[in-house]
Write a protein that holds these residues in place. Structure first.
Motif, PDB file in Angstrom:
ATOM      1  N   UNK B  33       0.561  22.340 -48.586  1.00 21.18           N
ATOM      2  CA  UNK B  33       0.401  22.537 -50.026  1.00 21.18           C
ATOM      3  C   UNK B  33      -0.644  23.611 -50.304  1.00 21.18           C
ATOM      4  N   UNK B  34      -1.731  23.565 -49.551  1.00 17.62           N
ATOM      5  CA  UNK B  34      -2.779  24.569 -49.742  1.00 17.62           C
ATOM      6  C   UNK B  34      -2.259  25.968 -49.467  1.00 17.62           C
ATOM      7  N   UNK B  35      -1.550  26.140 -48.356  1.00 18.17           N
ATOM      8  CA  UNK B  35      -1.031  27.468 -48.036  1.00 18.17           C
ATOM      9  C   UNK B  35      -0.037  27.927 -49.106  1.00 18.17           C
ATOM     10  N   UNK B  36       0.800  26.998 -49.521  1.00 17.81           N
ATOM     11  CA  UNK B  36       1.815  27.344 -50.530  1.00 17.81           C
ATOM     12  C   UNK B  36       1.136  27.815 -51.814  1.00 17.81           C
ATOM     13  N   UNK B  37       0.077  27.103 -52.234  1.00 18.84           N
ATOM     14  CA  UNK B  37      -0.617  27.450 -53.471  1.00 18.84           C
ATOM     15  C   UNK B  37      -1.267  28.825 -53.361  1.00 18.84           C
ATOM     16  N   UNK B  38      -1.865  29.084 -52.217  1.00 16.66           N
ATOM     17  CA  UNK B  38      -2.537  30.377 -52.047  1.00 16.66           C
ATOM     18  C   UNK B  38      -1.512  31.502 -52.086  1.00 16.66           C
ATOM     19  N   UNK B  71       7.083  24.806 -61.057  1.00 17.36           N
ATOM     20  CA  UNK B  71       7.387  26.173 -60.621  1.00 17.36           C
ATOM     21  C   UNK B  71       7.431  26.231 -59.091  1.00 17.36           C
ATOM     22  N   UNK B  72       6.474  25.534 -58.462  1.00 15.20           N
ATOM     23  CA  UNK B  72       6.445  25.523 -56.994  1.00 15.20           C
ATOM     24  C   UNK B  72       7.677  24.818 -56.428  1.00 15.20           C
ATOM     25  N   UNK B  73       8.162  23.837 -57.178  1.00 17.01           N
ATOM     26  CA  UNK B  73       9.290  23.039 -56.709  1.00 17.01           C
ATOM     27  C   UNK B  73      10.527  23.899 -56.456  1.00 17.01           C
ATOM     28  N   UNK B  74      10.615  25.021 -57.161  1.00 17.66           N
ATOM     29  CA  UNK B  74      11.799  25.873 -57.036  1.00 17.66           C
ATOM     30  C   UNK B  74      11.685  26.863 -55.885  1.00 17.66           C
ATOM     31  N   UNK B  75      10.557  26.855 -55.212  1.00 18.95           N
ATOM     32  CA  UNK B  75      10.309  27.876 -54.192  1.00 18.95           C
ATOM     33  C   UNK B  75      11.115  27.557 -52.919  1.00 18.95           C
ATOM     34  N   UNK B  76      11.946  28.498 -52.469  1.00 13.94           N
ATOM     35  CA  UNK B  76      12.711  28.234 -51.240  1.00 13.94           C
ATOM     36  C   UNK B  76      11.829  28.134 -49.987  1.00 13.94           C
ATOM     37  N   UNK B  77      10.609  28.622 -50.116  1.00 15.47           N
ATOM     38  CA  UNK B  77       9.710  28.580 -48.972  1.00 15.47           C
ATOM     39  C   UNK B  77       9.389  27.144 -48.541  1.00 15.47           C
ATOM     40  N   UNK B  78       9.463  26.232 -49.527  1.00 20.27           N
ATOM     41  CA  UNK B  78       9.127  24.838 -49.208  1.00 20.27           C
ATOM     42  C   UNK B  78      10.025  24.302 -48.102  1.00 20.27           C
ATOM     43  N   UNK B  79      11.313  24.653 -48.184  1.00 23.43           N
ATOM     44  CA  UNK B  79      12.244  24.188 -47.157  1.00 23.43           C
ATOM     45  C   UNK B  79      11.861  24.743 -45.804  1.00 23.43           C
ATOM     46  N   UNK B  80      11.444  26.006 -45.816  1.00 24.75           N
ATOM     47  CA  UNK B  80      11.034  26.640 -44.558  1.00 24.75           C
ATOM     48  C   UNK B  80       9.821  25.911 -43.984  1.00 24.75           C
ATOM     49  N   UNK B  81       8.901  25.550 -44.875  1.00 25.04           N
ATOM     50  CA  UNK B  81       7.692  24.865 -44.412  1.00 25.04           C
ATOM     51  C   UNK B  81       8.033  23.514 -43.798  1.00 25.04           C
ATOM     52  N   UNK B  82       8.995  22.826 -44.426  1.00 27.31           N
ATOM     53  CA  UNK B  82       9.416  21.524 -43.882  1.00 27.31           C
ATOM     54  C   UNK B  82      10.075  21.705 -42.516  1.00 27.31           C
ATOM     55  N   UNK B 105      11.656  26.869 -25.015  1.00 30.33           N
ATOM     56  CA  UNK B 105      12.636  27.182 -26.064  1.00 30.33           C
ATOM     57  C   UNK B 105      12.014  27.049 -27.451  1.00 30.33           C
ATOM     58  N   UNK B 106      11.293  25.956 -27.659  1.00 30.98           N
ATOM     59  CA  UNK B 106      10.716  25.730 -28.990  1.00 30.98           C
ATOM     60  C   UNK B 106       9.622  26.750 -29.305  1.00 30.98           C
ATOM     61  N   UNK B 107       8.843  27.079 -28.278  1.00 29.48           N
ATOM     62  CA  UNK B 107       7.742  28.012 -28.516  1.00 29.48           C
ATOM     63  C   UNK B 107       8.265  29.397 -28.875  1.00 29.48           C
ATOM     64  N   UNK B 108       9.426  29.737 -28.330  1.00 29.13           N
ATOM     65  CA  UNK B 108       9.975  31.070 -28.620  1.00 29.13           C
ATOM     66  C   UNK B 108      10.702  31.147 -29.950  1.00 29.13           C
ATOM     67  N   UNK B 109      11.050  30.010 -30.494  1.00 29.36           N
ATOM     68  CA  UNK B 109      11.883  30.053 -31.705  1.00 29.36           C
ATOM     69  C   UNK B 109      11.190  29.432 -32.909  1.00 29.36           C
ATOM     70  N   UNK B 110       9.877  29.582 -32.967  1.00 30.80           N
ATOM     71  CA  UNK B 110       9.172  29.066 -34.143  1.00 30.80           C
ATOM     72  C   UNK B 110       9.599  29.885 -35.360  1.00 30.80           C
ATOM     73  N   UNK B 111      10.123  29.235 -36.390  1.00 28.40           N
ATOM     74  CA  UNK B 111      10.643  30.016 -37.529  1.00 28.40           C
ATOM     75  C   UNK B 111       9.528  30.720 -38.295  1.00 28.40           C
ATOM     76  N   UNK B 112       9.830  31.947 -38.668  1.00 33.06           N
ATOM     77  CA  UNK B 112       8.852  32.717 -39.435  1.00 33.06           C
ATOM     78  C   UNK B 112       9.089  32.457 -40.912  1.00 33.06           C
ATOM     79  N   UNK B 113       8.011  32.178 -41.627  1.00 29.55           N
ATOM     80  CA  UNK B 113       8.145  31.939 -43.068  1.00 29.55           C
ATOM     81  C   UNK B 113       7.943  33.269 -43.777  1.00 29.55           C
ATOM     82  N   UNK B 114       9.027  33.814 -44.264  1.00 32.41           N
ATOM     83  CA  UNK B 114       8.944  35.139 -44.907  1.00 32.41           C
ATOM     84  C   UNK B 114       8.406  34.981 -46.327  1.00 32.41           C
TER      85      UNK B 114
END
Lengths: 450, 592
Positions: B33-38, B71-82, B105-114
């Protein structure tokens, strides 16, 4: 070709009627057929039709026949000799040959010599080859650069056209329709959340450094900077002194032994054997018992005469007051117009107060506000004492902490709430118990003779 | 019976939500939540009535506007964070179970949050983004100096370094630098891009000092740096393309050998780029250089205010000159001088720069022995070997030149001399009435002569020497000279002129005389008018006017007093010096 002499000339129809084009049509038809099937046998050369068999008869392999398509499907196969039309929308992949050219340019001169390659040259060649391989590897592995588009252009990428189309469609639809369908197609909804505008505090201390902060300041600037800081510091000291006076100095400080003694004294008050008896005796001697509110007696009863006089006086007073009020009512009739003025004035003052309150609130909005439990306190400014100022860039020692300033400016501008850094992690203390089965008792020790 | 109105269903109580409620609504952890707010730029608010906003609860909670949270609720980034959270959980589990292939495998494919779209959303126009670059640049510059730390992703530090270097390059290409200030905190730079002034600080070049944990929260600052670096990257992209430059910057020729050196790990900058000394390759030829770019300013004023237009024109002319301030200079930086800020400041105005190869391995274009070097920047009391063909000056000269917008005479900045004070260019002149010492006046107006007493002294000494030497001769020659002069006055020419005058006709056109203006009278009249005007002042403003007037008088008096003191001081000092010289000379004469 035969042409009719009469007839209209205006329309295509008229011309059709006039000119007989069957011979042209048949000719063209024949040509197309030829294209589809191929040249007629008469026009083909011998080599195309026949071949000289030199190897003798070959046996047909079964596998091949198995692999061949079914005969029933042959009808579906095209017999036309015309190649099918290529897809027009396919993008031609342009190869970026520039780097390869560079690569070749570097390698060719080495190749040309042929035969023996010197060790030095071979090393160079090796280096180039390595570079090439590395670039190729990187090209495949690395994703694109993070920043590969212009965010603020009006140019729209091909993929984005769809959005535009939807938007254009939406423009024409009535809002009821959109809202009705929004549940199924959320994209249709015209509502778009805009970024909430949030006015942050306008304290821009990063922008204007005090001129006294220069590494080689003028004396006036430096003195003014130090004076500012000294003023703040004296205020702080004063505040601290005040707090001490109001809190700590109000109470007496007592040594530990004395404190204990006092507590014992307090607790044993009145207990026999601890207190002095002499004091008690003195108390008993002096006073007689007397209630705080003694009961009334018949002796100090008011006489009737006195009562009458009092009643009369009371009535007279009341009458006088009523007369006064009546008089005032009459006189107030003349004051009516003044009353209106007074009311106006009252309204005016209240309005002014309201405005002032509003202004104060607005000012508060700009300044630092309290967002969490902790209040923001500005840390002391950076400064250098005159002895630390060397006057040359080489010898200046950096003062202050830019990172901290950044952090505090964010807090000052109400972007971050002030928190306290939790340095210790409070872990729950877990009490360990031993399973009774594993308990060692002295009997067991004797039993096993340990 | 009407429905009973419940408390806090409307009004302030309904408008705010606590942080806890927001977390529940968004289904995020506090960290996320903190990162999202910033990143989204949502900050907590202080309500007007805290009790009401907290629905009657006492104490102080962190409150957000409910609208902001929606407003934050509509952010598609939230799904990425989850998703990220789930992925990290899997990774942690794999680590716990020692499943090496899964870990890999997991270490190489950490999703990037654009967060590209957030940049566009927060800064709808390019100018908006430029306005917020102050913080971004300061933070990125700071992060680029950090070593690898536990709480900061290592990739971020390299990225910050790359972006700041790129930004500096674009400033050099656009000649955008306007002001520099060396403070004890760091070095302040101000550039002007698209009419926006961007100010940032770079720390002095000192080793990293570990921060105290209580002072700064590293994690939040890293989040800020993450967002700002993304914004800065896109700003850089646009700036490069506006100037017709390649965006990951390319220097000069590009072939395979060079390429090998340039290819580093992701986001790392090569030394060749970081040297800031080579021009960038352009995407198109025949493009106008920003240094030569000329604007045709309107000659007529827009708002009818001609003085303002004139001022703007002057300012523009000054800036145009400033852009070519150091053109033609060849500067060599000595070892002890901070390289990066100086190269940046010099190259922004067209100088050629080089340095000792031991300080920075690449980018040095000419050696110290080059005879065509015009200036060498030195920051030590003395040098053993000095060339005659160049000036040896201290680094402050460069920065003072930039702030003064012209080449300052180098005499005061020579090697080993105590420097004049380094003034801040960021001061705002708020008081018009104050004493300005002649030294400060000279800084803004070069026509004012500063060291008057020195020159006076020189004159005196010269005259005195002649006096003493000629003392004896003079007494002899005096009589002769006087006779000659008398004879000269009554020469033949003079008589001829007189004759011609007599011969001339009486009627003639006389020379026009300037009208005699009685200045005293004029002043008196002016004062009278002023008094009359003062009488017309309304009663409610009279006291204010009086206080203003008294203040003005007071300041004037102060200035006068200071000027008077200065004059006395100068005179006494000159006289003292003169007396000293005389005494010395007398001593010498007696010795002779």
């Amino acid at each position: 070709m035969k042409t009719k002499k009469r007839g209209g000339r205006r329309l295509k129809k008229d011309w059709r009627r006039k000119i007989d084009v069957t011979d042209v049509d048949t000719y063209l038809e024949g040509k197309r057929l030829q294209e589809r099937i191929g040249d007629s046998f008469s026009q083909k050369k011998d080599e195309e039709l026949f071949h000289i068999d030199t190897s003798g008869k070959k046996q047909k392999s079964k596998k091949k026949s198995l692999n061949a398509p079914l005969k029933c499907l042959s009808i579906l196969q095209s017999t036309s000799a015309i190649p099918p039309l290529a897809k027009r929308s396919v993008k031609k992949y342009k190869k970026n040959n520039k780097k390869d050219d560079d690569f070749d340019k570097n390698i060719k001169p080495l190749k040309k010599k042929g035969g023996i390659v010197k060790k030095k040259e071979a090393k160079e060649l090796n280096k180039i080859l390595k570079a090439k391989v590395k670039t190729l590897e990187l090209k495949e592995n690395s994703t694109k650069d993070l920043f590969d588009k212009d965010l603020w252009t009006s140019y729209r990428e091909p993929g984005q056209r769809k959005d535009k189309l939807i938007k254009n469609v939406i423009k024409w639809l009535p809002s009821e329709v959109l809202n009705h369908n929004a549940k199924i197609l959320p994209k249709l909804s015209n509502k778009k959340m805009s970024h909430p505008s949030q006015t942050t505090c306008k304290a821009e201390d990063m922008k204007c450094p005090h001129p006294g902060l220069s590494y080689n300041p003028t004396i006036e600037d430096h003195v003014s900077l130090l004076a500012n800081i000294a003023e703040k510091e004296t205020e702080l000291i004063k505040h601290e002194a005040h707090m001490n006076r109001v809190t700590r100095n109000l109470f007496k400080q007592v040594s530990k032994e004395k404190n204990e003694q006092m507590i014992i004294e307090e607790l044993t008050e009145g207990l026999p054997g601890f207190t002095d008896d002499t004091v008690k005796e003195v108390n008993e001697d002096t006073s007689e018992f007397k209630a705080i509110n003694p009961p009334t007696t018949r002796d100090n009863q008011k006489t009737i005469k006195k009562r009458k006089i009092q009643r009369r006086l009371r009535n007279e007073e009341r009458q006088r007051m009523n007369a006064k009020i009546e008089k005032k009512k009459v006189s107030d009739l003349y004051r009516l117009r003044y009353i209106r003025e007074e009311l106006d004035e009252l309204e005016n003052t209240t309005n002014k107060k309201k405005l002032k309150r509003l202004q104060k609130r607005q000012l508060n909005n700009i300044s630092t506000r309290r967002l969490g439990t902790n209040k923001f306190t500005e840390s002391s400014d950076t400064f250098a004492l005159p002895k630390d100022l060397k006057g040359t860039l080489r010898e200046t020692e950096p003062q202050g902490n830019i990172f901290k300033d950044c952090f505090e400016s964010l807090q000052k501008r109400n972007i971050l709430s002030v928190g306290k850094k939790q340095l210790k992690i409070h872990k729950k203390k877990v009490q360990a118990f031993m399973h009774p089965a594993f308990k060692v008792t002295p009997d067991m020790l004797t039993k096993y003779s340990v | 019976m009407p429905m009973q109105k419940k408390k806090f269903q409307s009004g302030e109580g309904a408008r705010y939500v606590t942080r806890r409620a927001a977390l529940n609504k968004l289904q995020l952890s506090l960290k996320d939540f903190r990162t999202l707010c910033i990143i989204k730029g949502i900050y907590p608010r202080e309500p007007a009535h805290r009790r009401r906003a907290q629905r009657g609860k006492s104490g102080i909670h962190i409150l957000y506007l409910k609208k902001d949270i929606l407003f934050l609720l509509h952010e598609p980034m939230i799904w990425k964070l989850r998703d990220l959270q789930v992925h990290l959980n899997r990774l942690r589990r794999a680590k716990g179970m020692h499943q090496k292939d899964l870990i890999k495998r997991y270490a190489n494919t950490i999703p990037r949050v654009a967060i590209d779209h957030v940049v566009k959303e927060r800064y709808p126009t390019f100018i908006d983004a430029l306005r917020d670059m102050d913080d971004a640049l300061t933070l990125c510059c700071l992060f680029s100096t950090f070593p690898k730390l536990k709480s900061i992703p290592p990739n971020l530090i390299a990225l910050c370094r790359r972006l700041t270097v790129e930004f500096m390059h674009v400033c050099i290409a656009a000649r955008a630098l306007r002001k520099v200030f060396i403070s004890i905190k760091g070095i302040y730079f101000q550039v002007e891009i698209k009419g926006q002034a961007i100010t940032w600080v770079i720390p002095h070049n000192y080793p990293h000092e570990p921060q105290k944990k209580q002072e700064v929260d590293f994690y939040t600052m890293a989040t800020f740096a993450d967002f700002y670096s993304t914004a800065l990257g896109f700003v850089n992209y646009r700036l490069y393309h506006n100037l017709n430059l390649y965006y990951p910057p390319r220097l000069g020729s590009y072939n395979a050998e060079r390429l090998e050196e340039e290819i580093l790990e992701e986001n790392e900058t090569s030394d060749r780029v970081a040297a800031l000394n080579l021009p960038l390759q352009k995407t198109a030829e025949d493009v106008e250089d920003p240094a030569d770019a000329e604007l045709d300013l309107d000659t007529f004023a827009v708002d009818g205010d001609e003085s303002k237009a004139e001022e703007a024109r002057k300012e523009y002319e000054k800036v145009r000159k400033l852009k070519k301030l150091f053109e033609g200079l060849k500067v060599f930086l000595n070892r002890e001088v901070p390289r990066e800020p100086l190269v940046f400041a010099l190259r922004c105005f067209g100088a050629q720069v080089s340095w000792d190869e031991t300080t920075f391995p690449e980018g040095a274009t000419f050696p110290e022995t080059d005879e065509t070097i015009t200036h060498q920047i030195v920051d030590r009391p003395d040098l053993e070997k000095q060339y005659i063909s160049r000036y040896y000056i201290q680094p402050q000269w460069v920065f003072d030149c930039v702030n003064a917008r012209e080449l300052i005479p180098v005499e005061k900045y020579f090697i080993g001399t105590p420097l004049p004070p380094h003034l801040s260019p960021f001061t705002v002149e708020y008081r018009t009435q104050r004493y300005v010492p002649p030294e400060e006046k000279a800084l803004t107006d070069p026509s004012v002569i500063v060291n008057k007493d020195q020159e006076l002294l020189d004159e005196i000494s010269d005259n005195d020497i002649e006096d003493i030497e000629d003392d004896k001769k003079e007494s002899e020659d005096e009589t002769m000279d006087a006779d000659d002069e008398d004879l000269d006055e009554f020469d033949g020419e003079m008589t001829e002129e007189q004759l011609a005058e007599i011969k001339r006709k009486k009627m003639k056109v006389e020379l026009g005389m300037p009208e005699v203006i009685n200045k005293g009278k004029l002043r008196r009249e002016h004062n009278q008018m002023k008094l009359l005007k003062e009488k017309m002042i309304q009663k409610k403003y009279r006291n204010l006017y009086k206080s203003m007037k008294s203040g003005r008088m007071k300041r004037e008096k102060e200035i006068k007093l200071l000027k008077y003191k200065r004059r006395i001081h100068e005179r006494t000092s000159v006289e003292n010096k003169r007396a000293e010289i005389r005494a010395r000379r007398a001593q010498a004469a007696t010795l002779m």
